[in-house]
Write a protein that holds these residues in place. Structure first.
Motif, short mmCIF file in Angstrom:
data_model
loop_
_atom_site.label_atom_id
_atom_site.label_comp_id
_atom_site.label_asym_id
_atom_site.label_seq_id
_atom_site.Cartn_x
_atom_site.Cartn_y
_atom_site.Cartn_z
N SER A 1 -4.56 -6.88 3.06
CA SER A 1 -3.88 -5.84 3.84
C SER A 1 -2.91 -6.43 4.84
O SER A 1 -1.80 -5.91 5.04
CB SER A 1 -4.91 -4.97 4.56
OG SER A 1 -5.77 -4.33 3.63
N LEU A 2 -3.29 -7.54 5.48
CA LEU A 2 -2.42 -8.18 6.47
C LEU A 2 -1.17 -8.75 5.80
O LEU A 2 -0.04 -8.55 6.29
CB LEU A 2 -3.18 -9.29 7.19
CG LEU A 2 -2.41 -10.05 8.26
CD1 LEU A 2 -1.96 -9.12 9.37
CD2 LEU A 2 -3.28 -11.18 8.84
N MET B 1 5.89 -5.89 3.93
CA MET B 1 6.58 -4.60 4.05
C MET B 1 7.45 -4.57 5.30
O MET B 1 8.59 -4.09 5.28
CB MET B 1 5.56 -3.46 4.07
CG MET B 1 4.84 -3.24 2.75
SD MET B 1 3.57 -1.96 2.86
CE MET B 1 4.57 -0.52 3.27
N TRP B 2 6.94 -5.08 6.42
CA TRP B 2 7.70 -5.07 7.67
C TRP B 2 8.92 -5.98 7.61
O TRP B 2 9.95 -5.69 8.22
CB TRP B 2 6.79 -5.48 8.82
CG TRP B 2 5.86 -4.39 9.26
CD1 TRP B 2 5.84 -3.10 8.81
CD2 TRP B 2 4.82 -4.49 10.22
NE1 TRP B 2 4.83 -2.39 9.43
CE2 TRP B 2 4.19 -3.22 10.31
CE3 TRP B 2 4.34 -5.52 11.02
CZ2 TRP B 2 3.12 -2.97 11.16
CZ3 TRP B 2 3.27 -5.27 11.87
CH2 TRP B 2 2.68 -4.00 11.94
N ASN C 1 0.14 -7.82 2.94
CA ASN C 1 0.93 -6.70 2.44
C ASN C 1 1.74 -6.06 3.58
O ASN C 1 2.92 -5.70 3.40
CB ASN C 1 0.00 -5.68 1.79
CG ASN C 1 0.75 -4.55 1.12
OD1 ASN C 1 1.65 -4.78 0.31
ND2 ASN C 1 0.39 -3.32 1.43
N MET C 2 1.12 -5.91 4.74
CA MET C 2 1.81 -5.31 5.88
C MET C 2 2.98 -6.17 6.34
O MET C 2 4.08 -5.65 6.62
CB MET C 2 0.81 -5.11 7.03
CG MET C 2 1.39 -4.38 8.24
SD MET C 2 0.18 -4.25 9.57
CE MET C 2 -1.15 -3.38 8.74
N VAL C 3 2.77 -7.48 6.41
CA VAL C 3 3.84 -8.38 6.84
C VAL C 3 5.00 -8.34 5.85
O VAL C 3 6.19 -8.30 6.24
CB VAL C 3 3.29 -9.81 6.99
CG1 VAL C 3 4.44 -10.80 7.22
CG2 VAL C 3 2.30 -9.88 8.14
N ARG D 1 -4.55 7.52 0.89
CA ARG D 1 -3.58 6.56 0.35
C ARG D 1 -3.74 6.44 -1.17
O ARG D 1 -2.75 6.39 -1.91
CB ARG D 1 -3.74 5.21 1.02
CG ARG D 1 -2.74 4.18 0.51
CD ARG D 1 -2.64 3.01 1.46
NE ARG D 1 -3.94 2.48 1.85
CZ ARG D 1 -4.11 1.70 2.92
NH1 ARG D 1 -3.09 1.41 3.70
NH2 ARG D 1 -5.31 1.24 3.21
N ARG E 1 0.71 -2.75 -3.28
CA ARG E 1 -0.12 -1.74 -3.93
C ARG E 1 0.65 -0.99 -5.01
O ARG E 1 0.04 -0.38 -5.89
CB ARG E 1 -0.65 -0.75 -2.89
CG ARG E 1 -1.54 -1.37 -1.84
CD ARG E 1 -1.89 -0.35 -0.76
NE ARG E 1 -2.56 -0.95 0.38
CZ ARG E 1 -3.87 -1.02 0.54
NH1 ARG E 1 -4.66 -0.53 -0.39
NH2 ARG E 1 -4.40 -1.59 1.60
N GLY F 1 4.06 -1.27 -0.71
CA GLY F 1 4.08 -2.72 -0.82
C GLY F 1 3.49 -3.21 -2.14
O GLY F 1 3.80 -2.69 -3.22
#
Length: 314
Positions: free
Chosen positions: A221-222, A228-229, A224-226, A305, A240, A238
């Motif tokens: 998750s971390l 995307m940002w 994927n978040m980075v 989600r 997913r 992302g």
């Protein structure tokens, strides 16, 4: 969550039952009944006090009925039921249910705000709720003594986040909000029934698997978040959104996350059961309510989600 498994419950003194003080022991070699140095021997009283079995002048002896109480009053006194956990300040299942209901009411109130305000304000409140909820989650997790005000504030902030998230996804895929609510309640009910039947338990082996899986999920998750940002991935979800054999990766990840959240509920129920059985102080019912609220929020996010990913793949 089981003690030692979820950091929410780590460091919390759930074993609140007290024990009677130990009986003083005579020094080694002293005759039975003789006290240690500086204490009076058994059966002897300090100077000026009456020996055992003798009553001071004008006082009632052993077994004498007090003049202020009648026989009927004595019978009523001894016929009273013994004090229960609530009377002695210990945690009960009713306490946990009521405090969890209060937390969920705060979540619903926060969500209602972001669902009715203007879209721009709703987005801002969603970010405030996400960041504030994360901070208060850490504070409540590592705080030794539970704070009802901070726990309810966390629930309200998470409500702002969930309301904003639901508004965005439900606008893109109408109906996913209601479906997520129904799905969350269904998973909670099924998990509770399985726990009550004894078919599912938080065993040490299962908890080890849970910890390994949750660490792996957190790392994914971390990352994927980075990505995307920073704009590396342009897809709405992302990594997913990447398809494997025609199925989005988010479907597999979402099912795993829902399973982890369901097992986290089992760990919550186990901790609550242990707390009640061991006579934990009543204030820790707030800790149990906080743990359940965290898990239910996580479960709802994963379900909505997953539904959005499935709808977006149609």
């Amino acid at each position: 969550m089981a003690l030692g498994g979820n950091p929410i419950f780590n460091g919390k003194n759930f074993r609140g039952a007290t024990q009677a003080p130990p009986v003083p022991q005579a020094p080694y070699g002293a005759p039975y009944g003789q006290a240690s140095y500086g204490q009076q021997p058994y059966g002897q009283q300090p100077y000026g006090q009456q020996p055992y079995g003798q009553q001071p002048y004008a006082q009632q002896g052993w077994g004498t009925q007090p003049q202020s109480m009648t026989d009927e009053q004595l019978r009523q006194m001894y016929s009273q039921p013994s004090a229960g956990p609530a009377d002695t300040g210990r945690m009960t299942f009713d306490d946990v249910i009521m405090k969890t209901a209060a937390c969920l009411a705060a979540v619903i109130a926060g969500a209602a705000v972001t669902l009715v305000v203007a879209p721009g304000l709703a987005s801002m409140l969603m970010i405030v709720g996400a960041l504030g909820g994360f901070v208060l989650a850490l504070v409540n997790t590592f705080k030794k003594q539970p704070s009802p005000a901070l726990i309810l504030a966390y629930a309200a902030l998470e409500g702002l986040f969930l309301g904003g998230l639901t508004r965005i996804l439900d606008g893109m895929f109408p109906g996913v909000g209601l479906q997520a609510v129904v799905g969350t309640l269904s998973v909670f009910a099924v998990t509770l029934l399985l726990f009550k039947s004894g078919k599912v338990r938080a065993t040490p082996k299962a908890m080890r698997f849970f910890m390994i899986a949750i660490i792996g999920y957190a790392v994914f998750s971390l990352v994927n978040m980075v990505m995307m940002w920073t704009g590396v991935l342009q897809q709405p979800f992302g990594m997913r959104s990447i398809e494997i054999f025609g199925i989005p990766l988010g479907v597999f990840i979402g099912l795993l996350a829902i399973g982890l959240a369901a097992f986290s509920l089992i760990m919550d129920f186990t901790s609550i059961e242990e707390g009640v059985r061991n006579g934990a102080p009543q204030r820790f019912s707030w800790t149990a309510a906080f743990g359940l609220t965290v898990t239910l929020v996580w479960l709802y996010v994963e379900i909505i989600r997953l539904l959005a990913i499935l709808r977006g793949d149609d």
